[in-house]
Design a protein around this motif. Sequence first.
Motif, PDB file in Angstrom:
ATOM      1  N   ALA A 168       0.917  -1.183  -0.008  1.00  0.00           N
ATOM      2  CA  ALA A 168       0.002  -0.080  -0.057  1.00  0.00           C
ATOM      3  C   ALA A 168       1.125   1.136  -0.149  1.00  0.00           C
ATOM      4  O   ALA A 168       0.384   2.181  -0.559  1.00  0.00           O
ATOM      5  CB  ALA A 168      -0.868   0.000   1.134  1.00  0.00           C
ATOM      6  N   LEU A 169       1.948   1.162   0.618  1.00  0.00           N
ATOM      7  CA  LEU A 169       2.887   2.369   0.697  1.00  0.00           C
ATOM      8  C   LEU A 169       3.599   2.595  -0.695  1.00  0.00           C
ATOM      9  O   LEU A 169       3.625   3.459  -1.133  1.00  0.00           O
ATOM     10  CB  LEU A 169       4.115   2.257   1.834  1.00  0.00           C
ATOM     11  CG  LEU A 169       3.382   2.306   3.336  1.00  0.00           C
ATOM     12  CD1 LEU A 169       4.591   1.887   4.074  1.00  0.00           C
ATOM     13  CD2 LEU A 169       2.912   3.551   3.545  1.00  0.00           C
ATOM     14  N   PHE A 170       3.925   1.426  -1.058  1.00  0.00           N
ATOM     15  CA  PHE A 170       4.430   1.524  -2.459  1.00  0.00           C
ATOM     16  C   PHE A 170       3.622   2.207  -3.498  1.00  0.00           C
ATOM     17  O   PHE A 170       3.834   3.125  -4.303  1.00  0.00           O
ATOM     18  CB  PHE A 170       5.044   0.111  -2.923  1.00  0.00           C
ATOM     19  CG  PHE A 170       5.719   0.074  -4.352  1.00  0.00           C
ATOM     20  CD1 PHE A 170       6.797   0.411  -4.488  1.00  0.00           C
ATOM     21  CD2 PHE A 170       4.882  -0.468  -5.361  1.00  0.00           C
ATOM     22  CE1 PHE A 170       7.514   0.584  -5.710  1.00  0.00           C
ATOM     23  CE2 PHE A 170       5.418  -0.426  -6.749  1.00  0.00           C
ATOM     24  CZ  PHE A 170       6.631  -0.086  -6.748  1.00  0.00           C
ATOM     25  N   LEU A 171       2.065   1.681  -3.736  1.00  0.00           N
ATOM     26  CA  LEU A 171       1.434   2.155  -4.665  1.00  0.00           C
ATOM     27  C   LEU A 171       1.066   3.548  -4.350  1.00  0.00           C
ATOM     28  O   LEU A 171       0.931   4.320  -5.235  1.00  0.00           O
ATOM     29  CB  LEU A 171      -0.047   1.187  -4.633  1.00  0.00           C
ATOM     30  CG  LEU A 171       0.044  -0.221  -5.164  1.00  0.00           C
ATOM     31  CD1 LEU A 171      -1.188  -0.934  -4.985  1.00  0.00           C
ATOM     32  CD2 LEU A 171       0.843  -0.112  -6.426  1.00  0.00           C
ATOM     33  N   SER A 172       0.841   3.957  -2.958  1.00  0.00           N
ATOM     34  CA  SER A 172       0.476   5.340  -2.796  1.00  0.00           C
ATOM     35  C   SER A 172       1.701   6.142  -2.991  1.00  0.00           C
ATOM     36  O   SER A 172       1.361   7.356  -3.700  1.00  0.00           O
ATOM     37  CB  SER A 172       0.124   5.418  -1.112  1.00  0.00           C
ATOM     38  OG  SER A 172      -1.092   4.675  -0.942  1.00  0.00           O
ATOM     39  N   GLY A 173       2.807   5.873  -2.699  1.00  0.00           N
ATOM     40  CA  GLY A 173       4.124   6.428  -3.024  1.00  0.00           C
ATOM     41  C   GLY A 173       4.288   6.589  -4.548  1.00  0.00           C
ATOM     42  O   GLY A 173       4.764   7.863  -4.937  1.00  0.00           O
ATOM     43  N   MET A 174       4.047   5.671  -5.266  1.00  0.00           N
ATOM     44  CA  MET A 174       4.025   5.910  -6.674  1.00  0.00           C
ATOM     45  C   MET A 174       3.188   6.898  -7.134  1.00  0.00           C
ATOM     46  O   MET A 174       3.626   7.460  -8.113  1.00  0.00           O
ATOM     47  CB  MET A 174       3.829   4.628  -7.442  1.00  0.00           C
ATOM     48  CG  MET A 174       4.979   3.424  -7.004  1.00  0.00           C
ATOM     49  SD  MET A 174       6.282   3.683  -7.996  1.00  0.00           S
ATOM     50  CE  MET A 174       5.791   3.452  -9.813  1.00  0.00           C
ATOM     51  N   MET A 175       1.794   6.928  -6.603  1.00  0.00           N
ATOM     52  CA  MET A 175       0.954   7.823  -7.154  1.00  0.00           C
ATOM     53  C   MET A 175       1.203   9.120  -6.853  1.00  0.00           C
ATOM     54  O   MET A 175       1.476  10.138  -7.799  1.00  0.00           O
ATOM     55  CB  MET A 175      -0.276   7.520  -6.518  1.00  0.00           C
ATOM     56  CG  MET A 175      -1.512   8.553  -7.025  1.00  0.00           C
ATOM     57  SD  MET A 175      -2.980   7.963  -6.029  1.00  0.00           S
ATOM     58  CE  MET A 175      -2.769   9.130  -4.603  1.00  0.00           C
ATOM     59  N   LEU A 176       2.025   9.533  -5.529  1.00  0.00           N
ATOM     60  CA  LEU A 176       2.255  10.624  -5.280  1.00  0.00           C
ATOM     61  C   LEU A 176       3.402  11.428  -5.901  1.00  0.00           C
ATOM     62  O   LEU A 176       3.660  12.405  -6.297  1.00  0.00           O
ATOM     63  CB  LEU A 176       2.347  10.825  -3.806  1.00  0.00           C
ATOM     64  CG  LEU A 176       0.860  10.604  -2.879  1.00  0.00           C
ATOM     65  CD1 LEU A 176       1.199  10.550  -1.276  1.00  0.00           C
ATOM     66  CD2 LEU A 176      -0.056  11.744  -3.156  1.00  0.00           C
ATOM     67  N   CYS A 177       4.261  10.388  -6.060  1.00  0.00           N
ATOM     68  CA  CYS A 177       5.716  10.778  -6.839  1.00  0.00           C
ATOM     69  C   CYS A 177       5.433  11.266  -7.998  1.00  0.00           C
ATOM     70  O   CYS A 177       6.032  11.646  -8.746  1.00  0.00           O
ATOM     71  CB  CYS A 177       6.725   9.794  -6.268  1.00  0.00           C
ATOM     72  SG  CYS A 177       7.676   9.767  -4.698  1.00  0.00           S
ATOM     73  N   SER A 178       4.397  10.182  -8.628  1.00  0.00           N
ATOM     74  CA  SER A 178       4.234  10.574 -10.043  1.00  0.00           C
ATOM     75  C   SER A 178       3.593  11.978 -10.115  1.00  0.00           C
ATOM     76  O   SER A 178       3.796  12.567 -11.454  1.00  0.00           O
ATOM     77  CB  SER A 178       3.137   9.441 -10.686  1.00  0.00           C
ATOM     78  OG  SER A 178       3.685   8.210 -10.601  1.00  0.00           O
ATOM     79  N   LEU A 179       2.775  12.330  -9.601  1.00  0.00           N
ATOM     80  CA  LEU A 179       1.987  13.763  -9.417  1.00  0.00           C
ATOM     81  C   LEU A 179       2.890  14.922  -9.248  1.00  0.00           C
ATOM     82  O   LEU A 179       3.337  15.868  -9.881  1.00  0.00           O
ATOM     83  CB  LEU A 179       1.195  13.951  -8.184  1.00  0.00           C
ATOM     84  CG  LEU A 179       0.526  15.127  -7.921  1.00  0.00           C
ATOM     85  CD1 LEU A 179      -0.251  15.567  -9.213  1.00  0.00           C
ATOM     86  CD2 LEU A 179      -0.239  15.328  -6.846  1.00  0.00           C
ATOM     87  N   GLY A 180       4.228  14.386  -8.391  1.00  0.00           N
ATOM     88  CA  GLY A 180       5.256  15.357  -8.228  1.00  0.00           C
ATOM     89  C   GLY A 180       5.906  15.632  -9.560  1.00  0.00           C
ATOM     90  O   GLY A 180       6.577  16.608  -9.778  1.00  0.00           O
ATOM     91  N   MET A 181       6.229  14.406 -10.185  1.00  0.00           N
ATOM     92  CA  MET A 181       6.924  14.382 -11.470  1.00  0.00           C
ATOM     93  C   MET A 181       6.215  15.060 -12.613  1.00  0.00           C
ATOM     94  O   MET A 181       6.817  15.927 -13.266  1.00  0.00           O
ATOM     95  CB  MET A 181       7.379  13.001 -11.807  1.00  0.00           C
ATOM     96  CG  MET A 181       8.088  12.874 -12.913  1.00  0.00           C
ATOM     97  SD  MET A 181       8.337  10.893 -13.794  1.00  0.00           S
ATOM     98  CE  MET A 181       9.350  10.492 -12.312  1.00  0.00           C
TER      99      MET A 181
END
Length: 288
Positions: A168-181
């Motif tokens: 869950a942390l990995f998927l959520s982190g991917m979503m938020l880091c993708s937003l930042g990118m």
Amino acid sequence: MQSVTDRIPGGPNGPKGFRARQYFVCLKGILLREGLRFLNQRERFVSSLVRPLLWLFVFAAGFRQVLGVSIIPPYKTYVMYEVYITPGLCGMILLFSGMQSSLSMVYDREMGNMRTLLVSPFPRWFLLSSKLLAGVTVSIMQVYAFLAVAWFWGVKPPWTGYLLMLPALFLSGMMLCSLGMLLSSVIKQLENFAGIMNFVIFPMYFASSALYPLWRIQESSPLLYKICLANPFTYAVELIRFALYGQVDWKSLMVVVAVTILFLGGAILAYDPSKGLLSRKQDIGGNA
């Protein structure tokens, strides 16, 4: 004697494509670079813990009597307010870390490091995904450091939850880091980043279920409730909350995966040389 182009995969006389080992070496280099940067910026690690710990130690003590939490899934009994907000604070770390990663990409672009990375013969989607994976790895380490401190404050979920929440942390982190990118692709100057953060981070965090249950928001403001339901950060928090107690919120899982694909796809398109960095360079040159 072979020329340089002969040795480049995909070149006129070189091998077609890269081998798995070469992709691994590239990924390893990006991960090590991001890890060393994080280790050399100790104040970044401290600041990433100060915000959630401040909410846990100070604000939770003040709101404990005001915001009582009813028995709602995944909880099977009444819980203390600091227990309820812990998944939201984990999401806060991922959110700020994602924005911090985008800040580093803006800085690298201004210094020329990002251009050096993107002119590599490796596929652009792989380079950006590797950069994203490195940022997510660092943010997950920060989350577990926060949970270790929270354990001494009485926030003690099941031991299995610490392991089960990792996807869950990995998927959520991917979503938020993708937003930042994605945001980093439209920020032309480092000075504009603070304004973007104020218009993205704080609305996403406060208009979610991170600090208070959605049913309470619905009672006080139906409009804000609808905004929270449209906020992808809400589903990231709920995904972490359920995973911490060994459950899966399928709706949140589907939303997080879909939004991650959307943000990551948009970031890869935005960094396309014909639409992103190259056109931005031409604009700067034209204005100059």
